[in-house]
Design a protein around this motif. Structure first.
Motif, PDB file in Angstrom:
ATOM      1  N   ILE B  86       0.846  -1.203   0.000  1.00 34.86           N
ATOM      2  CA  ILE B  86       0.000   0.000   0.000  1.00 34.86           C
ATOM      3  C   ILE B  86       0.878   1.249   0.000  1.00 34.86           C
ATOM      4  O   ILE B  86       0.631   2.219  -0.708  1.00 34.86           O
ATOM      5  N   LEU B  87       1.958   1.173   0.790  1.00 35.32           N
ATOM      6  CA  LEU B  87       2.903   2.289   0.867  1.00 35.32           C
ATOM      7  C   LEU B  87       3.528   2.572  -0.508  1.00 35.32           C
ATOM      8  O   LEU B  87       3.615   3.734  -0.944  1.00 35.32           O
ATOM      9  N   LEU B  89       2.279   1.787  -3.387  1.00 30.72           N
ATOM     10  CA  LEU B  89       1.238   2.294  -4.282  1.00 30.72           C
ATOM     11  C   LEU B  89       1.002   3.784  -4.029  1.00 30.72           C
ATOM     12  O   LEU B  89       0.875   4.585  -4.966  1.00 30.72           O
ATOM     13  N   ALA B  90       0.978   4.157  -2.728  1.00 27.40           N
ATOM     14  CA  ALA B  90       0.785   5.567  -2.375  1.00 27.40           C
ATOM     15  C   ALA B  90       1.914   6.411  -2.942  1.00 27.40           C
ATOM     16  O   ALA B  90       1.701   7.523  -3.453  1.00 27.40           O
ATOM     17  N   GLU B  91       3.117   5.834  -2.893  1.00 24.52           N
ATOM     18  CA  GLU B  91       4.280   6.560  -3.406  1.00 24.52           C
ATOM     19  C   GLU B  91       4.141   6.813  -4.907  1.00 24.52           C
ATOM     20  O   GLU B  91       4.434   7.911  -5.405  1.00 24.52           O
ATOM     21  N   LEU B  93       1.347   7.031  -6.541  1.00 28.86           N
ATOM     22  CA  LEU B  93       0.293   8.029  -6.746  1.00 28.86           C
ATOM     23  C   LEU B  93       0.817   9.447  -6.495  1.00 28.86           C
ATOM     24  O   LEU B  93       0.499  10.389  -7.238  1.00 28.86           O
ATOM     25  N   ILE B  94       1.619   9.598  -5.450  1.00 29.09           N
ATOM     26  CA  ILE B  94       2.187  10.924  -5.145  1.00 29.09           C
ATOM     27  C   ILE B  94       3.105  11.373  -6.282  1.00 29.09           C
ATOM     28  O   ILE B  94       3.061  12.535  -6.706  1.00 29.09           O
ATOM     29  N   SER B  97       1.063  12.570  -9.061  1.00 33.13           N
ATOM     30  CA  SER B  97       0.484  13.882  -8.730  1.00 33.13           C
ATOM     31  C   SER B  97       1.508  14.989  -8.955  1.00 33.13           C
ATOM     32  O   SER B  97       1.180  16.061  -9.478  1.00 33.13           O
ATOM     33  N   CYS B 176       7.699  11.248  -0.552  1.00 27.78           N
ATOM     34  CA  CYS B 176       8.183  10.146  -1.390  1.00 27.78           C
ATOM     35  C   CYS B 176       9.522   9.628  -0.897  1.00 27.78           C
ATOM     36  O   CYS B 176       9.760   8.419  -0.811  1.00 27.78           O
ATOM     37  N   MET B 179       9.042   7.640   2.250  1.00 23.62           N
ATOM     38  CA  MET B 179       8.471   6.317   1.976  1.00 23.62           C
ATOM     39  C   MET B 179       9.519   5.380   1.381  1.00 23.62           C
ATOM     40  O   MET B 179       9.551   4.191   1.698  1.00 23.62           O
TER      41      MET B 179
END
Lengths: 180, 197
Positions: B86-87, B89-91, B93-94, B97, B176, B179
């Motif tokens: 999940i971490l 994946l979040a990275e 996405l950031i 962005s 980022c 993470m």
């Protein structure tokens, strides 16, 4: 775990329970090792490839068909793995008088009376190991795993005609070498 | 069905017969022939003996348990835990962005790239030169620098984002980085261990 069926153990392994896969290894390590030993002829190499076979099998568990028995599947994976290994490395052809790194026979109850048989066995083993890799593979799959030609074709991903010709040539070579 | 020229069954067919790979018609034809042909019976016997010899190789015993080594290798190669996935994946996405946020600046970047391209440091012809020519090439390059790069106008043409925007991008980049550090500290190296005991 010990009372679970192979199918259940595969299901548990797929869920990430490595202990279940450990039980499957316990059940099939000897037969997988023997596939590798017949195809490679060196005990240490056969043990290495048997371990690699189990790792590959674990990574491929998702595609294993649960309606089929696990044993024949893992032995086919082992044969394929050994064939790939032999094709990757320099071809090593054993001469019939080469000494092999011999794994102890499973039956050692009457060592004296077994001597002659053991010599004969080693002669056959060396004759098989003197074959090219793809001939060894078809001999292994046909004579030891008792697969049909169609199954061998599917396992090795070669045409049916090649299975027939490889088997015929391998047997002709073996017949010649065993009578030398 | 292929037969030998003398009317006998070929070895290939006899092998198919023993391997039970013949169709029903061929099977009965070979069976009929074998009943009346001593020569083919003898060859079939030879083949049967060969098959038995091949299959007579007994299983060898395995004197060590492979399970602990295989399981430890599998543990080390196990995929990332769910939280770390999940971490990661979040990275991602950031990072996407941030790319979207700086997208309006692409014109400025293309201007910068064009300015750099304008400086012809070496032409292809100059790639092969003798040592004595090196001085000439360097002096020509130094003469070209003021012609190619005109930094003050270039900088003034860049569209700089607002402070808040810059702060958001900077924070995203820092998150980022954090993470990444976390991921590196939690994941085991993907090394191929020895499989021997």
């Amino acid at each position: 775990m010990k009372d679970s069926s192979d199918r259940d153990l595969v299901l548990y392994s797929r869920r990430g329970e490595v202990e279940a896969f450990g039980e499957l290894i316990q059940r099939y390590q000897k037969s997988v090792f023997n596939v590798c030993y017949r195809m490679l002829g060196e005990q240490w190499e056969a043990e290495d490839l048997a371990q690699e076979t189990f790792i590959r099998a674990y990574l491929k568990l998702e595609i294993f068909d649960l309606s089929r028995p696990f044993g024949p599947w893992i032995r086919k994976v082992a044969a394929n793995n050994c064939l790939n290994h032999l094709q990757r490395k320099q071809p090593v052809m054993y001469e019939l008088d080469d000494e092999l790194d011999t794994a102890p026979s499973a039956d050692l109850r009457n060592p004296e009376s077994q001597t002659e048989k053991a010599e004969q066995t080693e002669h056959i083993r060396r004759a098989i190991l003197s074959l090219p890799a793809h001939y060894r593979a078809v001999i292994e799959l046909r004579h030891y795993q008792e697969l049909s030609y169609a199954e061998i074709s599917e396992t090795l991903k070669i045409p049916l005609s090649d299975v027939k010709s490889h088997l015929h040539r391998a047997r002709r070579t073996l017949a010649k070498r065993l009578t030398e | 069905m292929r037969r030998k020229s003398e009317g006998h069954v070929s070895n290939e067919i006899l092998e198919l017969y023993l391997d039970q790979e013949l169709g029903a018609n061929e099977l009965s034809a070979v069976g009929d022939h074998l009943e009346e042909c001593a020569l083919c019976q003898a060859r079939l016997f030879e083949l049967t003996t060969l098959f038995q010899a091949i299959e007579s190789v007994p299983d060898s015993s395995l004197d060590r348990n492979l399970s602990p080594v295989v399981l430890s290798l599998l543990q080390s190669q196990k995929s990332m835990p769910k939280s770390l996935r999940i971490l990661a994946l979040a990275e991602v996405l950031i990072a996407i962005s941030i790319v979207l946020l700086i997208w309006p600046l692409k014109n400025s970047f293309s201007q910068l790239a064009a300015a750099i391209r304008a400086v012809e440091i070496f032409s292809l012809d100059n790639l092969i030169f003798t040592f004595s020519e090196l001085g000439d090439i360097l002096s020509r390059f130094l003469q070209q620098v003021p012609v190619g790069i005109d930094l003050p106008p270039l900088l003034s043409s860049l569209v700089l984002p607002s402070f808040a925007w810059m702060a958001i991008i900077l924070c995203g980049a820092l998150v980022c980085l954090g993470m990444n550090g976390l991921l590196l500290s939690r994941t085991k190296p993907w090394g191929r261990q020895s499989r021997r005991d």
